[in-house]
Design an enzyme around this catalytic site. Structure first.
Site, PDB file in Angstrom:
ATOM      1  N   HIS A   1      62.286 -79.669 -44.740  1.00 23.20           N
ATOM      2  CA  HIS A   1      62.738 -78.823 -44.253  1.00 23.20           C
ATOM      3  C   HIS A   1      64.675 -79.765 -44.115  1.00 23.20           C
ATOM      4  O   HIS A   1      65.978 -78.928 -43.890  1.00 23.20           O
ATOM      5  CB  HIS A   1      62.871 -78.704 -42.805  1.00 23.20           C
ATOM      6  CG  HIS A   1      61.351 -77.370 -42.506  1.00 23.20           C
ATOM      7  ND1 HIS A   1      61.721 -76.690 -43.724  1.00 23.20           N
ATOM      8  CD2 HIS A   1      60.335 -77.611 -41.740  1.00 23.20           C
ATOM      9  CE1 HIS A   1      60.395 -76.158 -43.467  1.00 23.20           C
ATOM     10  NE2 HIS A   1      59.906 -76.715 -42.436  1.00 23.20           N
TER      11      HIS A   1
ATOM     12  N   LEU B   1      84.989 -67.565 -47.665  1.00 22.11           N
ATOM     13  CA  LEU B   1      83.825 -67.200 -47.438  1.00 22.11           C
ATOM     14  C   LEU B   1      82.765 -66.515 -45.593  1.00 22.11           C
ATOM     15  O   LEU B   1      83.250 -67.570 -45.158  1.00 22.11           O
ATOM     16  CB  LEU B   1      82.740 -68.767 -48.456  1.00 22.11           C
ATOM     17  CG  LEU B   1      81.374 -68.190 -48.268  1.00 22.11           C
ATOM     18  CD1 LEU B   1      81.013 -67.694 -49.192  1.00 22.11           C
ATOM     19  CD2 LEU B   1      80.414 -70.033 -48.047  1.00 22.11           C
TER      20      LEU B   1
ATOM     21  N   ASP C   1      63.014 -70.958 -50.478  1.00 21.66           N
ATOM     22  CA  ASP C   1      61.758 -70.963 -50.094  1.00 21.66           C
ATOM     23  C   ASP C   1      60.970 -72.342 -50.802  1.00 21.66           C
ATOM     24  O   ASP C   1      61.572 -72.635 -51.644  1.00 21.66           O
ATOM     25  CB  ASP C   1      60.984 -70.204 -50.119  1.00 21.66           C
ATOM     26  CG  ASP C   1      59.587 -69.859 -49.605  1.00 21.66           C
ATOM     27  OD1 ASP C   1      58.980 -70.759 -48.730  1.00 21.66           O
ATOM     28  OD2 ASP C   1      58.809 -69.219 -50.084  1.00 21.66           O
TER      29      ASP C   1
END
Ligand code: IPE
Ligand code: IPE
Ligand code: MG
Length: 256
Positions: free
Chosen positions: A42, A136, A25
């Site tokens: 972004h 991962l 965020d």
């Protein structure tokens, strides 16, 4: 085999969290501070994702789950939603081969039905390509909502077990195999950047016993050093899962 709930058994937790879940965020505020359009934040956020994936691999994290778009984010201006979709598509086009080269398994959870077809195609191809990778597991939560996940799990459970509709009691654990992230253990560490201290409908079920960590850093500024601070905080926690501190220490001494 889906993972059992961590509330049933004490999971082994070493120094490095096995599963890290992050609410990324603060992109908009990062841009605003620089008098830039939100999209610039972004874009920089995508770079922070790259840095975080790399750092998690180096530190031996097994599961990294990133909240990229919530089921509530459709409420944003149409232009911003469309820019986010473009960024997601571009990231898929540019990054998936690299993920595969690095033995990363790529997964997306959330309701993709509302996403453009090209994104859905890329996601399906990326998941298929990387399905057998084991270094991962990178999960992107896109149009994800924790409540929707739980409701959908219940619906799928009853579809599989029609006889249970009239059962007097439903054990919570029967739902866990039906949750969107049943392929992963529950997060050990939750991180939220951007200063807000809330869950915003992220993994509601799975966060029951997750260690929570909040930082004022805005997501585009998050990096390996910031991750290490979060891990340091995590290392100093005692995860008791309802037991007493004495019990936890006695069990740890026995294991050692
Ligand atoms: C997080 O950054 C990214 C998404 C929710 C897609 P924000 O866009 O929420 O940034 P702030 O909270 O407005 O600063
Ligand atoms: C949460 O961020 C969702 C993502 C990071 C994708 P928001 O910025 O949408 O959360 P709220 O609205 O401030 O709770
Ligand atoms: Mg926000």
């Amino acid at each position: 085999m889906p993972f059992k709930s961590s509330t049933a058994d004490i999971p082994q937790t070493g120094n490095v969290p096995r599963h890290v879940a992050i609410i990324m965020d603060g992109n908009g505020r990062w841009a605003k501070q620089r008098l830039l359009p939100r999209v610039a934040g972004h874009r920089r956020g995508v770079e922070a994702v790259r840095a975080t994936v790399r750092a998690c691999i180096e530190r031996g994290v097994e599961y990294l789950t990133l909240f990229a778009f919530s089921s509530e984010n459709w409420r944003r201006p149409a232009e911003e939603v469309s820019i986010l979709m473009d960024l997601f598509l571009r990231a898929l086009e540019q990054e998936v081969a690299k993920l595969h080269d690095n033995s990363i398994r790529f997964k997306v959870v959330g309701e993709l039905g509302r996403f453009p077809a090209r994104i859905r195609e890329h996601v399906a191809a990326a998941e298929a390509l990387t399905a057998r990778n084991a270094r991962l597991t990178l999960t992107i939560a896109a149009n994800y909502g924790g409540r929707q996940d739980i409701a959908q799990a219940a619906q799928r459970y009853f579809a599989d077990h029609p006889e249970a509709v009239d059962a007097p009691v439903i054990a919570p654990d029967v739902l866990t195999p039906y949750l969107a992230m049943s392929y992963a253990p529950e997060p050990d560490l939750f991180i939220r950047t951007g200063g807000e201290q809330r869950i915003s409908n992220f993994l509601l079920w799975q966060l029951a016993y997750t260690e929570l960590y909040f930082t004022d850093l805005l997501w585009p500024d998050f990096d390996a050093a910031a991750l290490d601070l979060a891990f340091e905080s995590y290392r100093n926690r005692e995860r008791r899962f309802g037991r007493t501190s004495e019990q936890v220490r006695a069990a740890a001494a026995q294991d050692a």
